[in-house]
Design a protein around this motif. Sequence first.
Motif, PDB file in Angstrom:
ATOM      1  N   LEU A  33      26.757 -17.436   3.433  1.00 40.67           N
ATOM      2  CA  LEU A  33      27.781 -17.652   2.407  1.00 40.67           C
ATOM      3  C   LEU A  33      27.133 -17.877   1.043  1.00 40.67           C
ATOM      4  CD1 LEU A  33      30.296 -19.982   4.300  1.00 40.67           C
ATOM      5  CD2 LEU A  33      30.479 -17.511   3.869  1.00 40.67           C
ATOM      6  N   GLY A  34      27.624 -17.161   0.049  1.00 40.06           N
ATOM      7  CA  GLY A  34      27.132 -17.329  -1.311  1.00 40.06           C
ATOM      8  C   GLY A  34      25.767 -16.724  -1.553  1.00 40.06           C
ATOM      9  N   ARG A  35      25.229 -15.959  -0.608  1.00 43.60           N
ATOM     10  CA  ARG A  35      23.908 -15.340  -0.762  1.00 43.60           C
ATOM     11  C   ARG A  35      24.046 -13.824  -0.833  1.00 43.60           C
ATOM     12  NH1 ARG A  35      19.558 -18.793   0.510  1.00 43.60           N
ATOM     13  NH2 ARG A  35      20.216 -20.803   1.357  1.00 43.60           N
ATOM     14  N   SER A  36      23.106 -13.234  -1.514  1.00 46.53           N
ATOM     15  CA  SER A  36      23.085 -11.780  -1.598  1.00 46.53           C
ATOM     16  C   SER A  36      22.731 -11.182  -0.242  1.00 46.53           C
ATOM     17  CB  SER A  36      22.048 -11.338  -2.640  1.00 46.53           C
ATOM     18  OG  SER A  36      21.821  -9.950  -2.563  1.00 46.53           O
ATOM     19  N   PRO A  37      23.345 -10.030   0.115  1.00 50.06           N
ATOM     20  CA  PRO A  37      22.970  -9.375   1.374  1.00 50.06           C
ATOM     21  C   PRO A  37      21.496  -9.006   1.446  1.00 50.06           C
ATOM     22  CG  PRO A  37      25.011  -8.454   0.503  1.00 50.06           C
ATOM     23  CD  PRO A  37      24.465  -9.350  -0.556  1.00 50.06           C
ATOM     24  N   ALA A  38      20.842  -8.859   0.283  1.00 55.35           N
ATOM     25  CA  ALA A  38      19.415  -8.560   0.283  1.00 55.35           C
ATOM     26  C   ALA A  38      18.585  -9.749   0.742  1.00 55.35           C
ATOM     27  CB  ALA A  38      18.965  -8.123  -1.113  1.00 55.35           C
ATOM     28  N   VAL A  39      19.189 -10.946   0.703  1.00 52.80           N
ATOM     29  CA  VAL A  39      18.478 -12.156   1.131  1.00 52.80           C
ATOM     30  C   VAL A  39      18.913 -12.580   2.524  1.00 52.80           C
ATOM     31  CG1 VAL A  39      18.025 -14.582   0.596  1.00 52.80           C
ATOM     32  CG2 VAL A  39      18.211 -12.910  -1.255  1.00 52.80           C
ATOM     33  N   MET A  40      20.227 -12.689   2.737  1.00 50.32           N
ATOM     34  CA  MET A  40      20.752 -13.125   4.027  1.00 50.32           C
ATOM     35  C   MET A  40      22.082 -12.423   4.287  1.00 50.32           C
ATOM     36  SD  MET A  40      20.616 -14.811   6.841  1.00 50.32           S
ATOM     37  CE  MET A  40      19.275 -15.977   6.623  1.00 50.32           C
ATOM     38  N   PRO A  41      22.068 -11.295   4.968  1.00 51.02           N
ATOM     39  CA  PRO A  41      23.335 -10.629   5.275  1.00 51.02           C
ATOM     40  C   PRO A  41      24.125 -11.413   6.310  1.00 51.02           C
ATOM     41  CG  PRO A  41      21.526  -9.529   6.374  1.00 51.02           C
ATOM     42  CD  PRO A  41      20.910 -10.577   5.486  1.00 51.02           C
TER      43      PRO A  41
END
Length: 272
Positions: A33-41
């Motif tokens: 939640l609140g993270r970019s898919p490039a970091v944590m999908p």
Amino acid sequence: MNAPSVAGRSPQYAVGAALCVAVLLAIWHQLSLGRSPAVMPSPAQTLDALWDIVTDGSLATELALTLMRAATATALALSVGVLFGWAATVSPFADGVLAPIRAILQGLPPIVLIVCLVLWMGSDPSITIIVCATVMVPIIAAATASALRSIDPHLLELGTGLQLSRARRLVFIVVPSILPPIVAATGAVASGSVRVAVMAELLSAPDGVGAAIAQTRTLLQTPALFAWTLAIIICALLVDLVIRFVVKRWTALFSPSDRAATGRTRKGTRTR
């Protein structure tokens, strides 16, 4: 008391496993939640990426290459390991010669071997086969030597007393005695060879699941990275289940006690 088999698990086991998976998925979703898919999908984004590699055919293509290399390495390791174990049993001199080789193979980290082979051979798919076989050979050799040394000498004496030829003693006494532990050891390391193959492909191969993971890492396609990881986890679990089934059947086939127990069970079923 022996642990129950997968088929004989209680309902509480299934509930516990399902609850653990649900909790892990909830934690994964919360972290995304609140993270970019490039970091944590998120799990949903990972499933979308998994569907993409399934529908475009890349999963089947790359997975087939990885499994083929792991299977080839298993066959090679089985041949070399059985030969090493047999030589170490029949000749103390051969055992002494092979002892340093076994020690080197057992203590050599696979990642070091991969780096050295890449320096010597470049990007070569055969590196994956060499690394996987190197990991498995010492275990299969040890299982073979242990099985040969544990053959009941009374059976060998009985075969000699019945004037069986060397070939018949090999077929009817030696092979049924050593086959179950060798098959069990091979199965135990073969399921792990899939993971070793992926690691080797990641650093050395131009194709395969490992190469696909390396590409997604380079392009920062993290959802696809998670999708490939999920796919190889599922595949490794399925391979492990298949190997366990095969090992169980082979062990029952060549174990007199298991055959007797099976016969008693079937007899009791018919008379019930």
